[in-house]
Design a protein around this motif. Structure first.
Motif, PDB file in Angstrom:
ATOM      1  N   ALA A 194       0.801  -1.219   0.000  1.00 43.11           N
ATOM      2  CA  ALA A 194       0.000   0.000   0.000  1.00 43.11           C
ATOM      3  C   ALA A 194       0.837   1.273   0.000  1.00 43.11           C
ATOM      4  O   ALA A 194       0.322   2.347  -0.323  1.00 43.11           O
ATOM      5  CB  ALA A 194      -0.922   0.011   1.213  1.00 43.11           C
ATOM      6  N   ALA A 197       0.656   2.971  -3.348  1.00 46.58           N
ATOM      7  CA  ALA A 197      -0.689   3.452  -3.659  1.00 46.58           C
ATOM      8  C   ALA A 197      -1.039   4.687  -2.843  1.00 46.58           C
ATOM      9  O   ALA A 197      -1.573   5.666  -3.359  1.00 46.58           O
ATOM     10  CB  ALA A 197      -1.705   2.339  -3.411  1.00 46.58           C
ATOM     11  N   VAL A 204      -7.663   5.067  -3.486  1.00 49.16           N
ATOM     12  CA  VAL A 204      -7.106   3.766  -3.152  1.00 49.16           C
ATOM     13  C   VAL A 204      -8.263   2.803  -2.879  1.00 49.16           C
ATOM     14  O   VAL A 204      -9.216   3.144  -2.169  1.00 49.16           O
ATOM     15  CB  VAL A 204      -6.190   3.849  -1.909  1.00 49.16           C
ATOM     16  N   PRO A 218      -6.845   8.346  -0.314  1.00 46.58           N
ATOM     17  CA  PRO A 218      -5.849   7.625   0.491  1.00 46.58           C
ATOM     18  C   PRO A 218      -5.934   7.915   1.984  1.00 46.58           C
ATOM     19  O   PRO A 218      -5.852   6.993   2.802  1.00 46.58           O
ATOM     20  CB  PRO A 218      -4.510   8.097  -0.095  1.00 46.58           C
ATOM     21  N   THR A 234      -3.152  -1.632   4.411  1.00 46.54           N
ATOM     22  CA  THR A 234      -2.760  -0.246   4.136  1.00 46.54           C
ATOM     23  C   THR A 234      -1.659   0.260   5.061  1.00 46.54           C
ATOM     24  O   THR A 234      -1.300   1.433   5.001  1.00 46.54           O
ATOM     25  CB  THR A 234      -3.985   0.687   4.237  1.00 46.54           C
TER      26      THR A 234
END
Length: 328
Positions: A194, A197, A204, A218, A234
């Motif tokens: 993560a 990202a 996300v 995010p 994450t």
């Protein structure tokens, strides 16, 4: 705008993609995070028109993207998929790999576009190398350059950072961020990490066993994960049951087995607070990650820049009540 509407795909008795819907606007990046087997690569193939969906559809600018069973050559001319294995031609140079994508254009434009892409992707110094002479980062940048050579509407990437060292990961992240804005391409990439990202994506998403269980900015996905799986996918997360919250000085009116997420950076060392004992210290460069034991049932990970903590040190912790996020 690329739109996926309730896509589903099953292989034998495995549901790889389960009713996924999402939108990819131009000039924006969507990062999808999921564990191995969560359906990431299957979803990319469906979006690229390289795989027939069992139900649902993909449309680009209002027109349906046909699957491979409906066309002579699978795929869509305005959608480019960069595979995890790069799929470069092995016996020609990196420059020639990129030039192949614009081979039907006039020679002058070919030279202009290839030179432009070599500069954008920072490949000018190695353009004469064969793929086997290039590093992983150079091959990845070549694959991206080739994919965007014809200025596609949509760029899809399968695990673009997985084989790269830290400097090259940073380079690819910066490259994607710049080219998506410059070329106004809609970009979606899938990853199991993560960090990438969260750093560059405008949205996300979290994939779990074929489901898109969460999608959002995010900051929201990181701070307010919907499940324990989403929290762990994450970043570092302390998952705490409601029955143990009183030990942290927090009240909870939930079922004792309800779970809460507490991120390490939301726990602070203080002069007065919750007594704990340091059980492990991990140096992370800019900070230390500390594992602290509150009691036999509760161990927490926290971040600090303090350099005087050793295993066995007695510390005091401070946690804000609104820092703990309830998980479904």
């Amino acid at each position: 705008m690329l739109i996926a509407d309730r896509l589903q795909k099953t292989f034998a008795d495995i549901q790889a993609v389960r009713s996924i819907s999402l939108a990819l606007p131009p000039g924006r990046i969507v990062g999808l995070v999921g564990a191995s087997g969560s359906g990431k690569s299957t979803l990319l193939s469906l979006l690229a028109g390289l795989l027939d969906a069992d139900s649902g559809e993909v449309s680009l600018n209002g027109k349906r993207v046909p699957g491979p069973s409906e066309v002579l050559v699978a795929g869509h001319t305005a959608i480019r998929l960069v595979h995890q294995e790069y799929q470069l031609m092995p016996n020609v140079s990196l420059r020639e790999n990129i030039a192949y994508a614009v081979r039907f254009y006039e020679k002058e434009y070919q030279r202009f576009r290839v030179d432009e892409l070599l500069k954008l992707c920072r490949l000018e110094a190695v353009q004469g190398h064969l793929p086997r002479q290039a590093s992983g980062g150079e091959k990845q940048r070549t694959a991206i350059a080739r994919a965007i050579a014809e200025k596609p509407a949509v760029l899809l990437l399968d695990e673009p950072f997985s084989h790269l060292d830290l400097p090259n990961r940073t380079l690819i992240r910066d490259l994607l961020f710049d080219l998506v804005r410059q070329e106004q391409t809609a970009c979606l990439f899938v990853t199991h990490d993560a960090t990438d990202a969260l750093s560059i994506a405008d949205e996300v998403g979290i994939l779990q066993t074929g489901h898109l269980i969460q999608l959002g900015p995010p900051v929201v996905v990181y701070r307010k994960p919907i499940t324990a799986y989403a929290a762990r996918m994450t970043g570092p997360a302390n998952i705490i049951r409601a029955r143990h919250l009183p030990a942290l000085g927090l009240a909870a009116s939930y079922h004792p087995d309800a779970c809460f997420c507490l991120r390490p950076e939301q726990i602070h060392l203080s002069v007065e607070g919750i007594p704990a004992t340091v059980r492990a210290v991990f140096f992370k460069g800019s900070h230390f990650e500390v594992e602290a034991e509150v009691n036999r049932y509760v161990r927490l990970r926290l971040l600090t820049t303090r350099m005087d903590l050793d295993i066995g040190s007695a510390i005091q912790l401070q946690i804000a009540e609104d820092a703990v996020w309830w998980l479904k």
